[in-house]
Design a protein around this motif. Structure first.
Motif, PDB file in Angstrom:
ATOM      1  N   GLY A 124      17.586  20.373  -9.186  1.00 50.26           N
ATOM      2  CA  GLY A 124      18.385  19.898  -8.072  1.00 50.26           C
ATOM      3  C   GLY A 124      17.474  19.326  -7.011  1.00 50.26           C
ATOM      4  N   PRO A 125      18.015  18.463  -6.149  1.00 52.29           N
ATOM      5  CA  PRO A 125      17.204  17.867  -5.088  1.00 52.29           C
ATOM      6  C   PRO A 125      16.838  18.888  -4.022  1.00 52.29           C
ATOM      7  N   SER A 126      15.913  18.527  -3.160  1.00 51.17           N
ATOM      8  CA  SER A 126      15.566  19.387  -2.033  1.00 51.17           C
ATOM      9  C   SER A 126      16.812  19.646  -1.191  1.00 51.17           C
ATOM     10  N   GLY A 127      16.987  20.894  -0.767  1.00 52.52           N
ATOM     11  CA  GLY A 127      18.150  21.243   0.025  1.00 52.52           C
ATOM     12  C   GLY A 127      19.382  21.583  -0.776  1.00 52.52           C
ATOM     13  N   SER A 128      19.258  21.624  -2.100  1.00 54.65           N
ATOM     14  CA  SER A 128      20.424  21.900  -2.946  1.00 54.65           C
ATOM     15  C   SER A 128      20.765  23.386  -3.011  1.00 54.65           C
ATOM     16  N   GLY A 129      19.825  24.237  -2.597  1.00 56.59           N
ATOM     17  CA  GLY A 129      20.047  25.684  -2.663  1.00 56.59           C
ATOM     18  C   GLY A 129      19.250  26.379  -3.738  1.00 56.59           C
ATOM     19  N   LYS A 130      18.313  25.660  -4.379  1.00 54.31           N
ATOM     20  CA  LYS A 130      17.537  26.255  -5.474  1.00 54.31           C
ATOM     21  C   LYS A 130      16.739  27.471  -5.010  1.00 54.31           C
ATOM     22  N   SER A 131      16.052  27.344  -3.890  1.00 58.01           N
ATOM     23  CA  SER A 131      15.218  28.447  -3.413  1.00 58.01           C
ATOM     24  C   SER A 131      16.061  29.660  -3.044  1.00 58.01           C
ATOM     25  N   THR A 132      17.190  29.413  -2.398  1.00 61.08           N
ATOM     26  CA  THR A 132      18.098  30.513  -2.049  1.00 61.08           C
ATOM     27  C   THR A 132      18.594  31.208  -3.303  1.00 61.08           C
ATOM     28  N   LEU A 133      18.990  30.431  -4.290  1.00 62.47           N
ATOM     29  CA  LEU A 133      19.492  31.003  -5.532  1.00 62.47           C
ATOM     30  C   LEU A 133      18.396  31.760  -6.263  1.00 62.47           C
ATOM     31  N   LEU A 134      17.193  31.218  -6.269  1.00 57.64           N
ATOM     32  CA  LEU A 134      16.079  31.894  -6.939  1.00 57.64           C
ATOM     33  C   LEU A 134      15.793  33.244  -6.277  1.00 57.64           C
ATOM     34  N   ASN A 135      15.823  33.285  -4.955  1.00 47.37           N
ATOM     35  CA  ASN A 135      15.577  34.545  -4.258  1.00 47.37           C
ATOM     36  C   ASN A 135      16.630  35.595  -4.601  1.00 47.37           C
ATOM     37  N   ILE A 136      17.866  35.164  -4.769  1.00 48.57           N
ATOM     38  CA  ILE A 136      18.930  36.100  -5.130  1.00 48.57           C
ATOM     39  C   ILE A 136      18.757  36.565  -6.571  1.00 48.57           C
ATOM     40  N   ILE A 137      18.478  35.634  -7.482  1.00 46.70           N
ATOM     41  CA  ILE A 137      18.271  35.999  -8.883  1.00 46.70           C
ATOM     42  C   ILE A 137      17.083  36.957  -9.013  1.00 46.70           C
ATOM     43  N   GLY A 138      16.045  36.727  -8.210  1.00 49.67           N
ATOM     44  CA  GLY A 138      14.872  37.592  -8.246  1.00 49.67           C
ATOM     45  C   GLY A 138      15.045  38.891  -7.492  1.00 49.67           C
ATOM     46  N   LEU A 139      16.250  39.168  -7.004  1.00 49.95           N
ATOM     47  CA  LEU A 139      16.571  40.392  -6.258  1.00 49.95           C
ATOM     48  C   LEU A 139      15.734  40.529  -4.991  1.00 49.95           C
ATOM     49  N   LEU A 140      15.354  39.388  -4.427  1.00 49.71           N
ATOM     50  CA  LEU A 140      14.653  39.362  -3.151  1.00 49.71           C
ATOM     51  C   LEU A 140      15.616  39.173  -1.996  1.00 49.71           C
ATOM     52  N   ASP A 141      16.833  38.769  -2.293  1.00 48.37           N
ATOM     53  CA  ASP A 141      17.881  38.570  -1.291  1.00 48.37           C
ATOM     54  C   ASP A 141      19.205  38.947  -1.938  1.00 48.37           C
ATOM     55  N   GLN A 142      20.228  39.130  -1.123  1.00 45.80           N
ATOM     56  CA  GLN A 142      21.529  39.535  -1.626  1.00 45.80           C
ATOM     57  C   GLN A 142      22.569  38.452  -1.373  1.00 45.80           C
ATOM     58  N   PRO A 143      23.516  38.283  -2.291  1.00 48.37           N
ATOM     59  CA  PRO A 143      24.602  37.324  -2.040  1.00 48.37           C
ATOM     60  C   PRO A 143      25.555  37.852  -0.971  1.00 48.37           C
ATOM     61  N   THR A 144      26.275  36.940  -0.353  1.00 47.42           N
ATOM     62  CA  THR A 144      27.299  37.331   0.607  1.00 47.42           C
ATOM     63  C   THR A 144      28.518  37.892  -0.112  1.00 47.42           C
ATOM     64  N   SER A 145      28.825  37.310  -1.259  1.00 42.91           N
ATOM     65  CA  SER A 145      29.919  37.805  -2.092  1.00 42.91           C
ATOM     66  C   SER A 145      29.652  37.407  -3.530  1.00 42.91           C
ATOM     67  N   GLY A 146      30.477  37.920  -4.425  1.00 46.41           N
ATOM     68  CA  GLY A 146      30.224  37.698  -5.845  1.00 46.41           C
ATOM     69  C   GLY A 146      29.267  38.756  -6.365  1.00 46.41           C
ATOM     70  N   GLU A 147      28.858  38.607  -7.625  1.00 48.15           N
ATOM     71  CA  GLU A 147      28.014  39.623  -8.245  1.00 48.15           C
ATOM     72  C   GLU A 147      26.954  38.985  -9.124  1.00 48.15           C
ATOM     73  N   LEU A 148      25.808  39.631  -9.152  1.00 43.25           N
ATOM     74  CA  LEU A 148      24.722  39.270 -10.055  1.00 43.25           C
ATOM     75  C   LEU A 148      24.496  40.448 -10.990  1.00 43.25           C
ATOM     76  N   TYR A 149      24.614  40.180 -12.297  1.00 46.16           N
ATOM     77  CA  TYR A 149      24.387  41.203 -13.318  1.00 46.16           C
ATOM     78  C   TYR A 149      23.033  40.944 -13.971  1.00 46.16           C
ATOM     79  N   LEU A 150      22.185  41.944 -13.981  1.00 49.63           N
ATOM     80  CA  LEU A 150      20.904  41.871 -14.660  1.00 49.63           C
ATOM     81  C   LEU A 150      20.917  42.887 -15.782  1.00 49.63           C
TER      82      LEU A 150
END
Length: 254
Positions: free
Chosen positions: A53-79
């Motif tokens: 995705g282009p810069s500003g698309s949310g890749k870094s935010t999503l990566l931090n959530i997938i890496g359990l470095l940040d939490q989503p506001t809603s929804g769920e991540l299953y590992l």
């Protein structure tokens, strides 16, 4: 003592699943902004996938959530089929250490440590002083990334490509179920980048770990099995390339 490949690799299973995942900043303020808008996708152990995705698309935010470095506001991540949103910091950290390996564009090696000590660091964090078996495993990884005999060298004594190889070995030290690579070849020349990518490919196959590479480079993503495209916080395309193996779910009761 150690063998990377197996004659009968395990069947593919779900490693990562995002369910209606959203992320907002400045909650309940006039400046509140949502940067991820209901993300849904799943990655299996058999998959070598790219998130682009282009810069500003949310890749870094999503990566931090997938890496359990940040939490989503809603929804769920299953590992590994385990919900993570309600985990406290201690359990989140433990799950991250046990299940996820990270490779970044910049290697982030500890300059005062040798190559071997850098690889052992994740194991030392989990288990304390490493034993002989752990040292042998780290030496095996070092040899596997083409750096046999470099165990005593400091990062300053290694080239950029060699440092990234040490970083990959370090990421694999805990035998993670999921390997996250954030622009892993973005700081390397073309030839070195190609060798690093092929190494990631080989380890994906040999360790049967899911790999998710975050990149802005469509040329890199085209060589992956699958490309997930994120634009403005939305998944706009999820494409499995023709050569990609089709994942199959495994019944946990079988």
């Amino acid at each position: 003592m150690y063998e990377l490949t197996t004659d009968s690799p395990p069947l593919a299973h779900s490693v990562l699943r995002l369910d209606a995942l959203r992320k907002s900043y400045n909650l309940d303020l006039p400046t509140e902004v949502e940067v991820l808008h209901g993300i849904n996708f799943e990655v299996h152990s058999s998959e070598f996938a790219a998130l682009i995705g282009p810069s500003g698309s949310g890749k870094s935010t999503l990566l931090n959530i997938i890496g359990l470095l940040d939490q989503p506001t809603s929804g769920e991540l299953y590992l590994l089929d385990r919900p993570t949103r309600e985990l406290d910091d201690e359990r989140r950290t433990a799950l991250r250490r046990e299940s996820i390996g990270f490779v970044f564009q910049f290697h982030h090696l500890i300059e005062a440590f040798t190559a071997l000590e850098n690889i052992l660091m994740p194991l030392m964090v989990r288990h304390g002083k490493p034993g002989q078996e752990q040292k042998e495993w780290a030496l095996h990884l070092l040899e596997s990334v083409g750096l046999k005999g470099s165990h005593g060298k400091k990062p300053s004594e290694l080239s950029g490509g060699q440092q990234q190889r040490v970083a990959i070995a370090r990421a694999l030290a805990t035998r993670p179920a999921l390997l996250l690579a954030d622009e892993p070849t973005g700081n390397l020349d073309t030839q070195t980048a190609a060798s690093i990518f092929e190494m990631l490919r080989r380890f994906h196959k040999d360790f049967s770990c899911a790999v998710l590479i975050v990149t802005h480079d469509p040329r890199l993503s085209e060589t992956c099995d699958r490309t997930i495209t994120l634009v403005d916080g939305h998944i706009i395309k999820d494409h499995r390339h023709a050569q990609a193996p089709q994942p199959s779910r495994v019944d946990s009761e079988t």
